[in-house]
Design an enzyme around this catalytic site. Structure first.
Site, PDB file in Angstrom:
ATOM      1  N   ASP B  91      27.269  14.494  30.579  1.00  0.00           N
ATOM      2  CA  ASP B  91      26.394  14.760  29.957  1.00  0.00           C
ATOM      3  C   ASP B  91      26.479  15.867  28.647  1.00  0.00           C
ATOM      4  O   ASP B  91      25.826  15.925  27.487  1.00  0.00           O
ATOM      5  CB  ASP B  91      25.574  14.480  30.088  1.00  0.00           C
ATOM      6  CG  ASP B  91      25.438  12.817  29.853  1.00  0.00           C
ATOM      7  OD1 ASP B  91      26.506  12.437  29.675  1.00  0.00           O
ATOM      8  OD2 ASP B  91      24.562  12.262  30.082  1.00  0.00           O
ATOM      9  N   HIS B 133      14.860  12.895  25.971  1.00  0.00           N
ATOM     10  CA  HIS B 133      14.959  13.019  26.888  1.00  0.00           C
ATOM     11  C   HIS B 133      14.825  14.562  27.618  1.00  0.00           C
ATOM     12  O   HIS B 133      15.044  14.853  29.132  1.00  0.00           O
ATOM     13  CB  HIS B 133      16.694  12.471  27.164  1.00  0.00           C
ATOM     14  CG  HIS B 133      16.810  11.058  26.722  1.00  0.00           C
ATOM     15  ND1 HIS B 133      16.181  10.293  27.188  1.00  0.00           N
ATOM     16  CD2 HIS B 133      18.080  10.505  26.065  1.00  0.00           C
ATOM     17  CE1 HIS B 133      17.102   9.539  26.659  1.00  0.00           C
ATOM     18  NE2 HIS B 133      17.607   9.445  26.062  1.00  0.00           N
ATOM     19  N   GLY B 141      20.380  13.711  29.847  1.00  0.00           N
ATOM     20  CA  GLY B 141      20.870  12.859  28.287  1.00  0.00           C
ATOM     21  C   GLY B 141      21.003  13.515  26.875  1.00  0.00           C
ATOM     22  O   GLY B 141      21.024  12.811  26.216  1.00  0.00           O
ATOM     23  N   ASP B 169      14.186   4.166  19.765  1.00  0.00           N
ATOM     24  CA  ASP B 169      15.837   4.750  20.480  1.00  0.00           C
ATOM     25  C   ASP B 169      15.920   4.016  20.986  1.00  0.00           C
ATOM     26  O   ASP B 169      15.216   3.126  22.189  1.00  0.00           O
ATOM     27  CB  ASP B 169      15.318   6.447  20.610  1.00  0.00           C
ATOM     28  CG  ASP B 169      17.118   7.165  21.021  1.00  0.00           C
ATOM     29  OD1 ASP B 169      17.601   8.201  20.249  1.00  0.00           O
ATOM     30  OD2 ASP B 169      17.758   6.349  22.366  1.00  0.00           O
ATOM     31  N   HIS B 171      17.018   4.176  23.908  1.00  0.00           N
ATOM     32  CA  HIS B 171      16.951   4.858  24.676  1.00  0.00           C
ATOM     33  C   HIS B 171      15.640   4.888  25.451  1.00  0.00           C
ATOM     34  O   HIS B 171      14.916   5.141  24.574  1.00  0.00           O
ATOM     35  CB  HIS B 171      17.796   5.833  25.988  1.00  0.00           C
ATOM     36  CG  HIS B 171      19.032   5.720  25.279  1.00  0.00           C
ATOM     37  ND1 HIS B 171      19.988   6.008  24.236  1.00  0.00           N
ATOM     38  CD2 HIS B 171      20.433   5.311  26.272  1.00  0.00           C
ATOM     39  CE1 HIS B 171      21.431   5.505  24.356  1.00  0.00           C
ATOM     40  NE2 HIS B 171      21.099   5.246  25.665  1.00  0.00           N
ATOM     41  N   ASP B 258      20.535   4.289  17.963  1.00  0.00           N
ATOM     42  CA  ASP B 258      21.286   3.591  18.690  1.00  0.00           C
ATOM     43  C   ASP B 258      21.070   1.704  18.941  1.00  0.00           C
ATOM     44  O   ASP B 258      21.666   1.649  19.959  1.00  0.00           O
ATOM     45  CB  ASP B 258      21.656   4.561  19.785  1.00  0.00           C
ATOM     46  CG  ASP B 258      20.175   4.741  20.408  1.00  0.00           C
ATOM     47  OD1 ASP B 258      19.524   5.006  19.999  1.00  0.00           O
ATOM     48  OD2 ASP B 258      20.589   5.852  20.910  1.00  0.00           O
ATOM     49  N   TYR B 302      25.192   6.343  18.045  1.00  0.00           N
ATOM     50  CA  TYR B 302      26.692   7.141  18.406  1.00  0.00           C
ATOM     51  C   TYR B 302      27.450   6.321  17.585  1.00  0.00           C
ATOM     52  O   TYR B 302      28.760   6.630  17.918  1.00  0.00           O
ATOM     53  CB  TYR B 302      26.789   7.032  19.951  1.00  0.00           C
ATOM     54  CG  TYR B 302      25.496   8.059  20.951  1.00  0.00           C
ATOM     55  CD1 TYR B 302      25.738   9.030  20.753  1.00  0.00           C
ATOM     56  CD2 TYR B 302      24.581   6.632  21.015  1.00  0.00           C
ATOM     57  CE1 TYR B 302      24.523  10.454  20.920  1.00  0.00           C
ATOM     58  CE2 TYR B 302      23.086   7.544  21.599  1.00  0.00           C
ATOM     59  CZ  TYR B 302      23.216   8.831  21.460  1.00  0.00           C
ATOM     60  OH  TYR B 302      22.017   9.479  21.798  1.00  0.00           O
TER      61      TYR B 302
HETATM   62 ZN   LIG Z   1      19.394   6.909  22.815  1.00  0.00          ZN
END
Ligand SMILES: [Zn+2]
Ligand SMILES: [Zn+2]
Lengths: 215, 386
Positions: B91, B133, B141, B169, B171, B258, B302
């Site tokens: 990562d 993150h 991350g 986001d 995540h 994302d 991404y």
């Molecule tokens: Zn994300």
């Protein structure tokens, strides 16, 4: 994992002569729902739960502070001679006991004396930790045939990607008893390369599938 | 006072793991070029990102960890030596000058903070930031230093501000949440795909803060395959109620892009609509509650060709009160970048309709999300009634 590792070893306790009102107060102050009742030598005499107290109150008197139930002694309504556990019991065994006996807590006894308590909440937390959800990671589920060597083939792929595996759980497949579902948590934001390699090796990766649509 | 400034320095592009790594700040170049092509970004709007000082990084990070990042980026450590710090992993691989590049992203967010708090601009954007993150002593991350955590501490210390952090986001914004989990003067709000499969796995509605900070962390985990309407319903209700509850002095939004259907790393089914609406409401509420003080950062994203440039352009256009264009993207931009892109561009500001096959059990997903929203906001709603 054994009970000693997850039990609360400083539980709040009651004497048999404490009143029900005192028991309720202690439960509210300490935010617990179960209390072991012990004598001077810490022998476990019983367990009293918030639910037992509520059930002992006639429904019309629930909000009545002068109900005679409140001034009764806990030994009158406690569960006498409750099931107990040992610090060396395995957590899985204890979980089974909770499930089969439908109980919410288990006093832990060693040398005849109370040394701790385990509740369903402690067991649930242990389960959460087992699934690895307390560390950042992604989950990949893989449907595999129930044959020897499969786990080896899969971990080889994880190893190839230097992926740090946080937990592995094996479930029965609800659709086909010939299969198992492997649920792997891995410390990465980007599991795509691993998934691609797993699929290339012919594994059925479920990540995630549309609800109600079988692959 | 300017409406907004665009914080950027070419050094921010130095945050680069490898040619094949999904985190790719070429997104910044693509976005700026798109904005310049439609005449929406002028050189006078651009403020260079400064580099964060060591003292500033210490607001959010352990000295030992900073040392590791420095040494790794100067070729002094092996992967094995920094693996326990989350560095040198798949990562977050080691790259040259990783400390300097990471500190430049943090510095950009601090530049944005200063522009807004010193009254140079009402709003400020640092698309290079949003690395939500990053942990105190560990990379996670794709994130090395957590620019938002540093910036919020900086806002507290230098400007004594009460900060609302909003993270859209896909995540969970775990690094920022845990940094302020016990702090009642910082409120974190994160909307994300549930952690059932997706990294980092946290962000449950039951994560509400701890101790003094109990009740100032809000999480809205939505189901995989959630579409625009449900996403926006959750976003709008969550935003309005949390702003009204917390009454921040300043708002910091993380604008990861994302949650789009095309994003390869997540499973949400958002379209360009959400990237038009997300900044619109943040902008409105910033004026209503914070006298306009709004700092925005980037984040994940991404599909750097088809999604991020359009999404982040709309964020800047909203901040500067410019009309969101419709119809065709500038041909010059398409012609310039299409040869490099591995996928055909979407040639318009809007996504084609429909973008994907209909989702089975759509209604149930929406119902489940609505139920989640109820539970997540219950704590404010009951407080209000009593
Ligand atoms: Zn994300
Ligand atoms: Zn404005």
């Amino acid at each position: 994992m054994i009970v000693e590792e997850i039990m609360n070893d400083e539980p709040y306790t009651l004497a048999p002569t404490n009143t029900v009102l005192e028991a309720l107060k202690l439960m509210r102050e300490r935010k617990v729902r179960h209390l072991p009742v012990i004598d001077n030598e810490r022998h476990v005499l019983g367990v009293i739960t918030e639910r037992d107290i509520k059930e002992a109150l006639p429904s019309s008197l629930k909000d009545e502070p002068n109900s005679p139930v409140f001034s009764a002694m806990v030994e009158e309504i406690m569960i006498k001679n409750p099931l107990v556990g040992h610090p060396l019991d395995f957590v899985e065994e204890v979980a089974l006991t909770f499930y089969e006996a439908k109980i919410g807590c288990l006093p832990i006894v060693s040398g005849g004396k109370l040394v701790g308590i385990v509740t369903t909440t402690d067991l649930l937390y242990t389960y959460i930790e087992l699934t690895g959800a307390t560390e950042p990671g992604s989950k990949i589920e893989i449907r595999v045939s129930d044959t020897p060597g499969v786990l080896f083939e899969i971990t080889k792929i994880f190893n190839l990607h230097h992926a740090n595996v946080q937990s592995v759980l094996v479930y029965p497949d609800s659709e086909n008893t010939q299969n198992k579902i492997l649920s792997v948590r891995v410390k990465t934001l980007n599991p795509l390369a691993i998934i691609e390699d797993l699929r290339q090796e012919g594994f059925d990766v479920l990540w995630p599938n549309l609800p109600g649509v079988s692959l | 006072m300017k409406k907004a400034v665009f914080v950027y320095s070419p050094e921010q592009l130095g945050y680069k793991f490898s040619d094949t790594h999904p985190f790719n700040h070429k997104r910044l170049t693509l976005t700026m070029d798109l904005l310049k092509n439609i005449g929406a970004l002028d050189d006078v709007d651009i403020v260079p990102a400064r580099i964060a000082t060591e003292e500033e990084l210490l607001l959010a990070h352990d000295p030992k960890y900073i040392e590791i990042v420095k040494n790794a980026g100067h070729g002094k450590l092996s992967e094995a030596q920094c693996a326990s710090y989350g560095i040198g992993t798949e990562d977050t691989p080691i790259f040259e000058n990783m400390h300097e590049a990471s500190a430049q992203l943090v510095g950009g967010t601090l530049t944005a903070v200063d522009c807004v708090m010193e009254g140079k601009a009402q709003h400020a954007l640092n698309l290079g930031g949003g690395l939500h993150h990053g942990f105190r002593g560990r990379a996670s991350g794709f994130c090395i230093y957590n620019d938002s955590t540093v910036a919020i501490r900086y806002l507290q210390e230098k400007y004594n501000a009460r900060v609302l952090y909003v993270d859209t986001d896909a995540h969970h914004g775990d690094g920022v949440q845990w940094s302020f989990y016990e702090d009642p003067n910082v409120c974190t709000l994160s909307i994300h795909e549930t952690g059932r499969y997706l990294f980092p796995g946290t962000g449950n509605i039951t994560e509400r803060g701890n101790g003094q900070g109990y009740g100032t962390s809000f999480n809205f985990p939505i189901d995989a395959f959630t579409e625009d309407e449900s996403f926006l319903e959750i976003y709008e209700k969550a935003m309005r109620e949390v702003f009204e509850f917390f009454k921040p002095d300043v708002v910091l939004t993380q604008n990861g892009a994302d949650a789009h259907y095309f994003d390869p790393l997540t499973h949400l089914y958002g379209t360009m609509n959400i990237y038009r609406e997300i900044p619109k409401l943040a902008h409105k509420l910033a004026h209503e509650y914070c006298d306009g003080k709004w700092i925005a950062v980037g984040g994940g994203g991404y599909d750097i060709w088809r999604v991020v440039p359009r999404a982040w352009s709309m964020l800047w256009l909203e901040m500067t009160d410019q009309k969101i264009p419709t119809g065709a993207l500038p041909q010059a931009w398409l012609d310039r970048w299409q040869p490099e892109a591995p996928v055909p561009f979407i040639p318009t500001w809007e996504d084609p309709n429909p973008l994907y096959e209909p989702i089975p059990r759509k209604a149930e997903i929406e119902e489940k999300n609505a139920q989640m929203l109820e539970k997540a906001l219950h704590i404010i709603r009951t407080e209000k009634r009593s």
